[in-house]
Design an enzyme around this catalytic site. Structure first.
Site, PDB file in Angstrom:
ATOM      1  N   ALA A   1       9.442  -6.670  -0.193  1.00  0.00           N
ATOM      2  CA  ALA A   1       9.376  -6.264  -1.261  1.00  0.00           C
ATOM      3  C   ALA A   1       8.848  -6.322  -2.548  1.00  0.00           C
ATOM      4  O   ALA A   1       7.599  -6.153  -3.473  1.00  0.00           O
ATOM      5  CB  ALA A   1      10.679  -6.977  -2.005  1.00  0.00           C
ATOM      6  N   HIS A   2       7.875  -7.720  -2.086  1.00  0.00           N
ATOM      7  CA  HIS A   2       5.725  -8.403  -2.782  1.00  0.00           C
ATOM      8  C   HIS A   2       4.951  -7.089  -3.249  1.00  0.00           C
ATOM      9  O   HIS A   2       4.087  -6.820  -3.593  1.00  0.00           O
ATOM     10  CB  HIS A   2       5.632  -9.912  -2.738  1.00  0.00           C
ATOM     11  CG  HIS A   2       5.139  -9.337  -1.162  1.00  0.00           C
ATOM     12  ND1 HIS A   2       3.392  -9.696  -1.302  1.00  0.00           N
ATOM     13  CD2 HIS A   2       4.873  -9.477   0.078  1.00  0.00           C
ATOM     14  CE1 HIS A   2       3.273  -9.375  -0.507  1.00  0.00           C
ATOM     15  NE2 HIS A   2       4.762  -9.543   0.544  1.00  0.00           N
TER      16      HIS A   2
ATOM     17  N   CYS B   1      -5.909 -11.131   4.663  1.00  0.00           N
ATOM     18  CA  CYS B   1      -5.993 -11.625   6.513  1.00  0.00           C
ATOM     19  C   CYS B   1      -6.659 -12.297   6.985  1.00  0.00           C
ATOM     20  O   CYS B   1      -7.225 -12.815   7.863  1.00  0.00           O
ATOM     21  CB  CYS B   1      -4.867 -10.779   7.437  1.00  0.00           C
ATOM     22  SG  CYS B   1      -2.927 -10.297   6.373  1.00  0.00           S
TER      23      CYS B   1
END
Ligand SMILES: *Cc1c(COP(=O)(O)O)cnc(C)c1O
Length: 398
Positions: free
Chosen positions: A203-204, A328
């Site tokens: 969702a984000h 990341c």
């Protein structure tokens, strides 16, 4: 030199939750706090809201609601899809196929399975980051049980031929998983048309809350349960559901999906303008990834003779939030595995910067980036011994 200006160009890392999303969530933290598994009224309100959200998610990817399982996000969905299907099908075989440019949620999960004795094949991509289809066909053996290739890449934005990969897997009766975290509501997706069996979303990445996602599991796909405990999610994923998050995700996916037909051309226009201006105003730069088959909001450039990390810090001082290759890999000294996979030498991979645009991005924001970027690059290049060597050598050659 801090400014009050804030230009957020890191939508691939996360997006701000919409106001409507937050407002839809609040009642499920306050008065409608019931546990969806309980039997009284406030619990069934929560249960109903959750089932509405399930149908909203299903609608956007053209699945049925019963094939949507809520998870804690993209990382969990990827782990579940890969580990769950690898183990459920290990009597058939232990060979798994993926690409060399997946998100760490996928690559590190495959490393884990490799340590457990599974055999892996990594399919290469071409210089524009598109997967080689014939390499998939060549890699498949009677032992192969899973192919996992992302729908769109988080670093260089390349959109993969998911439908073609799905057709190959369907013909060979192999499970096909796609990490669609960057793709959902940013490009059209249809699990039926694309023959996808497992699809991860989060969702984000589409203006919803963090910590909530879903895994689409096509009916009859053999996959183990991931969490063991209560009977939630038809016994496949135990644990009391994140009701507010689920409601927020349903709202977010619906609004983002409705806006997609207008948002795609808007972002493409801004994206292509930014790419063109960077190339014209700064020497020795090039676009990473495919010029057209790329996410509407993704700009990833290699800028020679600079360090991406340093540039990101200088941009931050100017109020611009951007990223090196991937959030990341930031914090480590290893260059991005994606940039290496498309054939960039180490130095070039280190000098890469990613701007990812989104709904709030305006032409003014883009112009601001175009205005400040050349000066920042020049500042870094002046300090670079490699650059001064290069300049001396080119002078001699004239
Ligand atoms: C962000 C991202 C993930 C991880 O999702 P989380 O919800 O942050 O765990 C996985 N894959 C891709 C391609 C992503 O962009």
């Amino acid at each position: 030199m801090n400014t009050d200006k804030m230009v957020y160009m890191d939508h691939a890392a996360t997006t701000p939750a919409r106001t409507e999303v937050i407002e839809a969530m609040v009642p499920y933290l306050k008065e409608r706090y019931g546990n969806p598994s309980s039997l009284y009224a406030i619990a069934s309100e929560a249960k109903q809201a959750m089932e509405n959200a399930r149908a909203e998610v299903a609608h956007v990817i053209n699945s049925s609601a019963g094939e949507i399982y809520f998870t804690s996000g993209g990382t969990e969905s990827d782990n579940w899809a890969i580990i769950g299907s690898a183990y459920a099908n290990r009597k058939k075989g232990t060979h798994l196929i993926t690409s060399g440019i997946e998100h760490h949620a996928v690559t590190h999960t495959f490393h884990y399975l490799h340590d457990k004795g599974f055999k892996l094949t990594y399919i290469p991509v071409d210089n524009e980051g598109i997967i080689k289809l014939d390499a998939i066909e060549d890699a498949i053996t009677p032992e192969t049980t899973l192919v996992s290739v992302m729908a769109a890449n988080n670093e260089i934005g390349t959109i993969q031929p998911v439908k073609e990969i799905g057709a190959i897997c369907r013909e060979k009766e192999i499970i096909f998983h796609t990490d669609a975290v960057q793709a959902v509501t940013h490009i059209p997706l249809d699990v039926e048309d694309m023959n996808v069996d497992l699809l991860s979303l989060s969702a984000h990445k589409f203006y919803g809350p963090k910590g909530i996602g879903a895994l689409y599991i096509r009916k009859k796909t053999r996959i183990d349960s991931f969490h063991h405990g209560g009977g939630q999610e038809t016994r496949k994923r135990a644990g009391t559901e994140n009701v507010a998050g689920i409601v927020g995700m349903g709202k977010a996916i619906t609004i983002s999906h409705e806006k997609m037909p207008l948002e795609i051309p808007k972002e493409i226009k801004l994206r292509d303008y930014l790419i063109r201006e960077i190339k014209q105003n700064i020497s020795h730069t090039r676009l990473n990834g495919h010029p057209q088959k790329r996410l509407p909001g993704n700009v990833n450039m290699s800028i020679d003779f600079i360090e991406g990390e340093s540039l990101v810090l200088l941009l931050d001082h100017k109020g611009i939030a951007a990223s090196t290759g991937s959030a990341c890999s930031s914090g480590t000294l290893e260059p991005s595995h994606v940039l290496l996979a498309i054939g960039l030498p180490h130095e070039t991979a280190h000098g890469s910067v990613r701007f990812t645009l989104g709904e709030e991005t305006t032409m003014d924001d883009i112009r601001y980036v175009v205005e400040v970027l050349p000066g920042l690059v020049e500042r870094l290049r002046i300090m670079s011994p490699v650059y001064s060597d290069f300049c001396k050598r080119s002078e001699k050659n004239v």
